[in-house]
Scaffold this motif. Structure first.
Motif, PDB file in Angstrom:
ATOM      1  N   MET A  31       0.808  -1.214   0.000  1.00  9.76           N
ATOM      2  CA  MET A  31       0.000   0.000   0.000  1.00  9.76           C
ATOM      3  C   MET A  31       0.845   1.270   0.000  1.00  9.76           C
ATOM      4  O   MET A  31       0.344   2.340  -0.338  1.00  9.76           O
ATOM      5  CB  MET A  31      -0.923   0.008   1.223  1.00  9.76           C
ATOM      6  CG  MET A  31      -1.960  -1.093   1.215  1.00  9.76           C
ATOM      7  SD  MET A  31      -2.872  -1.208   2.768  1.00  9.76           S
ATOM      8  CE  MET A  31      -3.716   0.358   2.807  1.00  9.76           C
ATOM      9  N   LEU A  32       2.094   1.175   0.415  1.00 11.94           N
ATOM     10  CA  LEU A  32       2.982   2.334   0.504  1.00 11.94           C
ATOM     11  C   LEU A  32       4.150   2.183  -0.475  1.00 11.94           C
ATOM     12  O   LEU A  32       4.669   1.072  -0.646  1.00 11.94           O
ATOM     13  CB  LEU A  32       3.568   2.473   1.910  1.00 11.94           C
ATOM     14  CG  LEU A  32       2.651   2.965   3.006  1.00 11.94           C
ATOM     15  CD1 LEU A  32       3.369   2.898   4.354  1.00 11.94           C
ATOM     16  CD2 LEU A  32       2.197   4.372   2.746  1.00 11.94           C
ATOM     17  N   PRO A  33       4.603   3.277  -1.060  1.00 13.95           N
ATOM     18  CA  PRO A  33       5.799   3.204  -1.913  1.00 13.95           C
ATOM     19  C   PRO A  33       7.021   2.943  -1.032  1.00 13.95           C
ATOM     20  O   PRO A  33       7.168   3.563   0.023  1.00 13.95           O
ATOM     21  CB  PRO A  33       5.861   4.594  -2.554  1.00 13.95           C
ATOM     22  CG  PRO A  33       5.142   5.499  -1.611  1.00 13.95           C
ATOM     23  CD  PRO A  33       4.083   4.648  -0.952  1.00 13.95           C
ATOM     24  N   HIS A  34       7.836   2.000  -1.432  1.00 13.40           N
ATOM     25  CA  HIS A  34       8.998   1.652  -0.619  1.00 13.40           C
ATOM     26  C   HIS A  34      10.023   0.893  -1.455  1.00 13.40           C
ATOM     27  O   HIS A  34       9.733   0.478  -2.568  1.00 13.40           O
ATOM     28  CB  HIS A  34       8.571   0.786   0.567  1.00 13.40           C
ATOM     29  CG  HIS A  34       8.076  -0.568   0.157  1.00 13.40           C
ATOM     30  ND1 HIS A  34       6.813  -0.749  -0.353  1.00 13.40           N
ATOM     31  CD2 HIS A  34       8.677  -1.775   0.159  1.00 13.40           C
ATOM     32  CE1 HIS A  34       6.651  -2.044  -0.626  1.00 13.40           C
ATOM     33  NE2 HIS A  34       7.767  -2.678  -0.333  1.00 13.40           N
ATOM     34  N   TYR A  35      11.190   0.748  -0.877  1.00 12.41           N
ATOM     35  CA  TYR A  35      12.202  -0.125  -1.450  1.00 12.41           C
ATOM     36  C   TYR A  35      12.994  -0.735  -0.304  1.00 12.41           C
ATOM     37  O   TYR A  35      12.939  -0.262   0.824  1.00 12.41           O
ATOM     38  CB  TYR A  35      13.112   0.602  -2.452  1.00 12.41           C
ATOM     39  CG  TYR A  35      13.872   1.782  -1.888  1.00 12.41           C
ATOM     40  CD1 TYR A  35      15.169   1.628  -1.414  1.00 12.41           C
ATOM     41  CD2 TYR A  35      13.297   3.044  -1.842  1.00 12.41           C
ATOM     42  CE1 TYR A  35      15.875   2.704  -0.901  1.00 12.41           C
ATOM     43  CE2 TYR A  35      13.994   4.125  -1.342  1.00 12.41           C
ATOM     44  CZ  TYR A  35      15.283   3.945  -0.871  1.00 12.41           C
ATOM     45  OH  TYR A  35      15.972   5.015  -0.361  1.00 12.41           O
ATOM     46  N   ARG A  36      13.682  -1.803  -0.595  1.00 12.56           N
ATOM     47  CA  ARG A  36      14.440  -2.516   0.433  1.00 12.56           C
ATOM     48  C   ARG A  36      15.922  -2.513   0.097  1.00 12.56           C
ATOM     49  O   ARG A  36      16.310  -2.627  -1.057  1.00 12.56           O
ATOM     50  CB  ARG A  36      13.966  -3.964   0.549  1.00 12.56           C
ATOM     51  CG  ARG A  36      12.549  -4.093   1.063  1.00 12.56           C
ATOM     52  CD  ARG A  36      12.144  -5.568   1.151  1.00 12.56           C
ATOM     53  NE  ARG A  36      10.769  -5.699   1.560  1.00 12.56           N
ATOM     54  CZ  ARG A  36      10.368  -5.835   2.825  1.00 12.56           C
ATOM     55  NH1 ARG A  36      11.245  -5.847   3.793  1.00 12.56           N
ATOM     56  NH2 ARG A  36       9.091  -5.946   3.106  1.00 12.56           N
ATOM     57  N   LEU A  37      16.704  -2.388   1.140  1.00 17.38           N
ATOM     58  CA  LEU A  37      18.147  -2.610   1.061  1.00 17.38           C
ATOM     59  C   LEU A  37      18.441  -3.676   2.096  1.00 17.38           C
ATOM     60  O   LEU A  37      18.447  -3.393   3.303  1.00 17.38           O
ATOM     61  CB  LEU A  37      18.927  -1.330   1.370  1.00 17.38           C
ATOM     62  CG  LEU A  37      18.814  -0.219   0.342  1.00 17.38           C
ATOM     63  CD1 LEU A  37      19.511   1.038   0.833  1.00 17.38           C
ATOM     64  CD2 LEU A  37      19.415  -0.662  -0.977  1.00 17.38           C
ATOM     65  N   GLY A  38      18.587  -4.903   1.625  1.00 22.94           N
ATOM     66  CA  GLY A  38      18.702  -6.022   2.553  1.00 22.94           C
ATOM     67  C   GLY A  38      17.362  -6.208   3.241  1.00 22.94           C
ATOM     68  O   GLY A  38      16.332  -6.320   2.593  1.00 22.94           O
ATOM     69  N   ILE A  39      17.382  -6.213   4.582  1.00 24.79           N
ATOM     70  CA  ILE A  39      16.127  -6.360   5.320  1.00 24.79           C
ATOM     71  C   ILE A  39      15.520  -5.008   5.708  1.00 24.79           C
ATOM     72  O   ILE A  39      14.409  -4.947   6.221  1.00 24.79           O
ATOM     73  CB  ILE A  39      16.309  -7.226   6.586  1.00 24.79           C
ATOM     74  CG1 ILE A  39      17.295  -6.565   7.555  1.00 24.79           C
ATOM     75  CG2 ILE A  39      16.744  -8.635   6.211  1.00 24.79           C
ATOM     76  CD1 ILE A  39      17.361  -7.230   8.914  1.00 24.79           C
ATOM     77  N   ARG A  40      16.234  -3.945   5.455  1.00 26.96           N
ATOM     78  CA  ARG A  40      15.762  -2.601   5.812  1.00 26.96           C
ATOM     79  C   ARG A  40      14.771  -2.070   4.767  1.00 26.96           C
ATOM     80  O   ARG A  40      14.916  -2.343   3.577  1.00 26.96           O
ATOM     81  CB  ARG A  40      16.928  -1.627   5.920  1.00 26.96           C
ATOM     82  CG  ARG A  40      17.998  -2.076   6.867  1.00 26.96           C
ATOM     83  CD  ARG A  40      17.769  -1.486   8.192  1.00 26.96           C
ATOM     84  NE  ARG A  40      18.876  -1.861   9.078  1.00 26.96           N
ATOM     85  CZ  ARG A  40      18.784  -1.781  10.360  1.00 26.96           C
ATOM     86  NH1 ARG A  40      17.693  -1.348  10.926  1.00 26.96           N
ATOM     87  NH2 ARG A  40      19.799  -2.138  11.110  1.00 26.96           N
ATOM     88  N   ILE A  41      13.793  -1.318   5.243  1.00 23.90           N
ATOM     89  CA  ILE A  41      12.760  -0.745   4.385  1.00 23.90           C
ATOM     90  C   ILE A  41      12.902   0.776   4.400  1.00 23.90           C
ATOM     91  O   ILE A  41      13.036   1.376   5.463  1.00 23.90           O
ATOM     92  CB  ILE A  41      11.356  -1.132   4.880  1.00 23.90           C
ATOM     93  CG1 ILE A  41      11.187  -2.647   4.864  1.00 23.90           C
ATOM     94  CG2 ILE A  41      10.276  -0.450   4.041  1.00 23.90           C
ATOM     95  CD1 ILE A  41       9.952  -3.124   5.598  1.00 23.90           C
TER      96      ILE A  41
END
Length: 67
Positions: A31-41
């Protein structure tokens, strides 16, 4: 030009005035725009602002169609 800040889950929750758990649920439901770097959001402030604007616009449009 304004710097486009990168927000983590805690910062997103502060911007939306909700808990980090709610942010994670919304991200899990895509529902939200996001991206991941490893396990971090993360998300960019501009992405979140655009998403909020879209939600307000959608809500306003829907309310005009009620009779």
């Amino acid at each position: 030009m304004e710097k486009d800040n990168i927000l983590d889950v805690w910062a997103i929750s502060r911007e939306l005035n909700c808990s980090p758990a709610t942010v994670r649920r919304m991200i899990k439901k895509n529902m939200l725009p996001h991206y991941r770097l490893g396990i971090r959001i993360y998300t960019k402030k501009s992405y979140l602002d655009a998403w909020i604007h879209k939600q307000i616009t959608k809500s306003t449009t829907e309310s005009h169609h009620e009779y």
